[in-house]
Design a protein around this motif. Structure first.
Motif, PDB file in Angstrom:
ATOM      1  N   ALA A 179       0.840  -1.206   0.000  1.00  0.00           N
ATOM      2  CA  ALA A 179       0.000   0.000   0.000  1.00  0.00           C
ATOM      3  C   ALA A 179       0.873   1.253   0.000  1.00  0.00           C
ATOM      4  N   LEU A 180       1.917   1.244   0.827  1.00  0.00           N
ATOM      5  CA  LEU A 180       2.824   2.395   0.868  1.00  0.00           C
ATOM      6  C   LEU A 180       3.547   2.566  -0.460  1.00  0.00           C
ATOM      7  N   LEU A 181       3.954   1.456  -1.051  1.00  0.00           N
ATOM      8  CA  LEU A 181       4.643   1.519  -2.333  1.00  0.00           C
ATOM      9  C   LEU A 181       3.715   2.054  -3.418  1.00  0.00           C
ATOM     10  N   THR A 182       2.479   1.601  -3.413  1.00  0.00           N
ATOM     11  CA  THR A 182       1.502   2.093  -4.388  1.00  0.00           C
ATOM     12  C   THR A 182       1.256   3.584  -4.187  1.00  0.00           C
ATOM     13  N   GLU A 183       1.122   3.983  -2.935  1.00  0.00           N
ATOM     14  CA  GLU A 183       0.907   5.401  -2.634  1.00  0.00           C
ATOM     15  C   GLU A 183       2.116   6.234  -3.058  1.00  0.00           C
ATOM     16  N   ALA A 184       3.314   5.720  -2.777  1.00  0.00           N
ATOM     17  CA  ALA A 184       4.531   6.446  -3.162  1.00  0.00           C
ATOM     18  C   ALA A 184       4.633   6.561  -4.676  1.00  0.00           C
TER      19      ALA A 184
END
Length: 156
Positions: free
Chosen positions: A63-68
């Protein structure tokens, strides 16, 4: 009887041995087995908990990677838009400057043209007056007038 008495003695010794084992040996063994069983169960429970935490961490990481990635793409898009805007502004400014320079150049050329025309008119007037005064002072024939005009034209 010896056989029976010895058997009876062996039976009593066996019962005492079993009783001693049950009293002093068996409880520590059972305790060790229970502790080992509890450690194994706790280890399995911790393993399951760690696996769940790992899955949760993976999900959070994704999720963090997608958001980043989406934020990075948004920043890139903003940069591209700003670049296009700056290029458009620079082109507009250059076109305005070009139009101003062309207008100034045309105005300057027109001013110079008018100035040169006026100078030519003034000079022609002076030449005509001078040539007329020379013609009046000397009354020449038409071939002499032609020679005089040609000479004045060559002087110009």
């Amino acid at each position: 009887m010896n056989l029976n008495a010895s058997m009876f003695g062996q039976a009593i010794s066996f019962v005492i041995f079993v009783w001693l084992c049950m009293k002093y040996v068996w409880p520590p063994l059972v305790k060790l087995l229970d502790e080992r069983r509890a450690e194994i169960a706790q280890g399995l429970e911790q393993t399951e908990k760690a696996a769940q935490e790992l899955e949760l961490a993976k999900a959070n990481g994704e999720a963090l990677l997608t958001e980043a990635r989406s934020k990075a793409q948004a920043i890139i898009n903003q940069g591209k838009q700003r670049q296009e805007q700056m290029v458009a502004e620079a082109v507009d400014l250059a076109n305005q400057e070009k139009a101003r320079i062309v207008a100034e150049g045309k105005a300057e050329v027109e001013s110079e043209r008018s100035k040169v025309r006026q100078e030519l008119k003034d000079e022609m007037a002076d030449l005509v007056i001078e040539s007329a005064s020379k013609l009046i002072n000397r009354n020449l024939d038409s071939s002499a007038n032609r020679d005089l005009v040609n000479r004045f034209i060559n002087e110009m």
